[in-house]
Design an enzyme around this catalytic site. Structure first.
Site, PDB file in Angstrom:
ATOM      1  N   LYS A  75       0.857  -1.199   0.000  1.00 14.18           N
ATOM      2  CA  LYS A  75       0.000   0.000   0.000  1.00 14.18           C
ATOM      3  C   LYS A  75       0.888   1.243   0.000  1.00 14.18           C
ATOM      4  O   LYS A  75       1.894   1.298   0.725  1.00 14.18           O
ATOM      5  CB  LYS A  75      -0.887  -0.039   1.244  1.00 14.18           C
ATOM      6  N   SER A 150      -9.682   1.539   2.925  1.00 11.12           N
ATOM      7  CA  SER A 150      -8.844   2.310   2.039  1.00 11.12           C
ATOM      8  C   SER A 150      -7.761   1.501   1.313  1.00 11.12           C
ATOM      9  O   SER A 150      -7.185   1.986   0.343  1.00 11.12           O
ATOM     10  CB  SER A 150      -8.161   3.431   2.825  1.00 11.12           C
ATOM     11  N   SER A 174      -9.735  -0.718   7.227  1.00 17.52           N
ATOM     12  CA  SER A 174      -9.186  -0.611   5.863  1.00 17.52           C
ATOM     13  C   SER A 174      -8.441  -1.817   5.324  1.00 17.52           C
ATOM     14  O   SER A 174      -8.058  -1.814   4.151  1.00 17.52           O
ATOM     15  CB  SER A 174      -8.278   0.606   5.764  1.00 17.52           C
TER      16      SER A 174
HETATM   17  N1  GLN Z   1     -13.151   3.928   6.501  1.00 13.31           N
HETATM   18  C1  GLN Z   1     -12.487   4.412   7.674  1.00 13.31           C
HETATM   19  C2  GLN Z   1     -12.090   5.849   7.501  1.00 13.31           C
HETATM   20  O1  GLN Z   1     -12.420   6.385   6.504  1.00 13.31           O
HETATM   21  C3  GLN Z   1     -11.322   3.554   8.009  1.00 13.31           C
HETATM   22  C4  GLN Z   1     -10.123   3.869   7.205  1.00 13.31           C
HETATM   23  C5  GLN Z   1      -8.940   3.055   7.596  1.00 13.31           C
HETATM   24  O2  GLN Z   1      -9.045   2.045   8.279  1.00 13.31           O
HETATM   25  N2  GLN Z   1      -7.793   3.562   7.214  1.00 13.31           N
HETATM   26  O3  GLN Z   1     -11.472   6.436   8.326  1.00 13.31           O
END
Ligand code: GLN
Length: 492
Positions: A75, A150, A174
């Site tokens: 990532k 994400s 994420s």
């Molecule tokens: N969807 C969550 C957010 O937007 C989690 C994102 C993540 O785990 N990085 O913060």
């Protein structure tokens, strides 16, 4: 077997071929390159890759190491020396990481070849990868839908056989949510289990790095390589690392699994609910005892998460000012103009929204009402889990309340996107570990969309949830199903 078949393999399968010298690391990189060239035009999982560098590393790879010669997609929030690290944000345009993150150093020590940087929501803020400032990544099961987020790039790459495994980060879901939506396995380790040194911080009290893989065994193999204490990271736990592969294969007799009534919410998609009910029955038939438990503060988790995550993000993202690296506004009048325009041009709308929200909840007039109160409720959520784990070994739930959604379906109203984390963010707030494994499909206009089963374990109990997930996986065929894009290309 031909070179074309290689990318469809799991890490474990690939390893045994490499160790028997039936295939060389160089051939693996070449096969992966061909595969990426075939499909990434449609999926757009990668932001950057360097085939030449990977080929060179492959030439000297030691295949007898635990992950010897295995390429792993990363990532684009994790530093790989000499490679871009953009966090899918314009503000890091042109920046290259000067050093390897600890997880990269550990992957290399295990013989793996970190290869390719994958797309993500900007600074990991989102659940669909639509917040990337670079491009959209498409779900291999249905190109009109998101891969989740994400860590959507890593998830889509693994699902489309463009990567043998990947690393993601999980702050509120994420890793697990994109794994669920893309039909693969995603593990969020316990807070502190995996070093974040060299990983760009989003919300430091919640962030964890973990694997996205085709199988549970592969997840254990990557965990064996990346887990452990790191003197360069103050939140890193100084606890022994078990062999995560050792317990795989044990049966579920005597294992107690908790089903929280608060997780059976009205709003969940009926097909998701049906798949989870069936998975719970199946786990029961494998010998697990199913126990009802209660996590009474679940309702507050999303609100608490979005207060704490934005507060921490507003502080963490203050470092991006264009002074030493990244995007810099042209010809600023003065310092204020430099800051205003650099950050105004560099950050996308969701990142700005979070910085503003986070600054607001930390401001002196609102600190007690929002930030401090959220911290207190976070403790109650942690205690809910601690009580539940007095009765059970792990908890079961859906990973996501819905399968993959269409592009644009949840972007107009940020709250709709935030609700995607309802089952995943409590684990980050409590610092415990969780895994998502494929457990069925929803039918949407004749297309199959993967559904994920989430197993949550107590702190440092990764070996246990891996064992349960493995027993489930071994007795089902969900993980063997390939998305249409994989099948089409393999036939060609
Ligand atoms: N969807 C969550 C957010 O937007 C989690 C994102 C993540 O785990 N990085 O913060």
């Amino acid at each position: 077997m031909t070179a074309k078949d290689l990318p469809a393999m799991s890490i474990a399968e690939l390893q045994s071929l490499l160790r028997r010298r039936e295939v060389s690391p160089r051939e693996v990189i070449d096969a992966l390159r061909a595969r990426i060239q075939d499909v990434d035009g449609e999926i757009d999982a990668y932001l950057s890759h360097d085939f030449e560098a990977a080929a060179k590393e492959a030439e000297k790879a030691n295949v007898d190491l635990p992950l010897g010669g295995v390429p792993i997609a990363i990532k684009d929030i994790i530093s790989v020396a000499g490679e871009p690290c953009t966090c899918a944000s314009k503000i890091l345009h042109g920046y290259r990481a000067p050093y390897d993150a600890t997880v990269i150093r550990k992957l290399r020590a295990a013989g793996a070849i970190p290869f390719g940087k994958t797309n993500m929501d900007e600074f990991a803020m989102g659940s669909s990868t639509e917040n990337s400032a670079m491009k959209l990544t498409r779900n291999p099961w249905d190109l009109s839908r998101v891969p989740g987020g994400s860590s959507g790039g890593s998830a889509a790459a693994v699902a489309a056989d463009e990567a043998f495994g990947g690393l993601g980060t999980d702050t509120g879901g994420s890793i697990r949510q994109p794994a669920a939506l893309s039909g693969i396995v995603g593990l969020k380790p316990t807070y502190g289990r995996v070093s974040r040194f060299g990983v760009v911080a989003f919300a430091s009290s919640l962030d964890q790095v973990g694997p996205l893989t085709k199988t549970v065994r592969d997840s254990a193999l990557i965990m064996n390589a990346i887990a452990g204490h790191d003197l360069q990271e103050t939140t890193s736990l100084n606890e022994p690392v078990p062999d995560y592969s050792a317990g795989l294969g044990r049966d579920l007799r005597g294992v107690r699994l908790g089903l929280a009534k608060e997780y059976m919410i009205e709003g969940a998609d009926p097909q998701v609910k049906a798949a989870i009910d069936a998975a719970v029955k199946h786990l029961n038939s494998l010998g697990a005892d199913i126990v009802d438990v209660s996590l009474p503060h679940t309702d507050y988790a999303t609100a608490v998460y979005y207060i704490l995550a934005t507060a921490e993000a507003s502080a963490n993202l203050a470092r991006f000012d264009g002074v030493r690296y990244g995007h810099r506004a042209e010809n600023p009048k003065d310092l204020l103009d430099h800051y205003g325009r650099t950050r105004g041009e560099g950050f996308g709308p969701e990142v700005k929204r979070r910085i503003i929200l986070g600054t607001y909840v930390l401001s002196s007039g609102y600190y007690d009402a929002y930030y401090l109160r959220a911290q207190k409720v976070r403790e109650l959520i942690r205690q809910d889990f601690a009580k539940a784990f007095e009765k059970v070994d792990a908890l079961v739930s859906p990973t996501s309340p819905m399968p993959a959604f269409k592009f644009g379906e949840r972007t107009t109203e940020p709250l709709h996107m935030y609700l995607a984390d309802i089952f995943t963010s409590p684990a980050n707030l409590a610092g415990i570990c969780g895994i998502s494994v494929p457990c069925g499909f929803a039918d949407a206009d004749g297309r199959r969309l993967p559904i994920g089963l989430q197993l949550l374990g107590k702190a440092l109990d990764e070996a246990r949830i891996l064992q349960i997930a493995h027993a489930y996986e071994k007795s089902t065929d969900w993980h063997k199903a390939r998305p249409p894009i994989a099948a089409a290309i393999h036939k060609a």
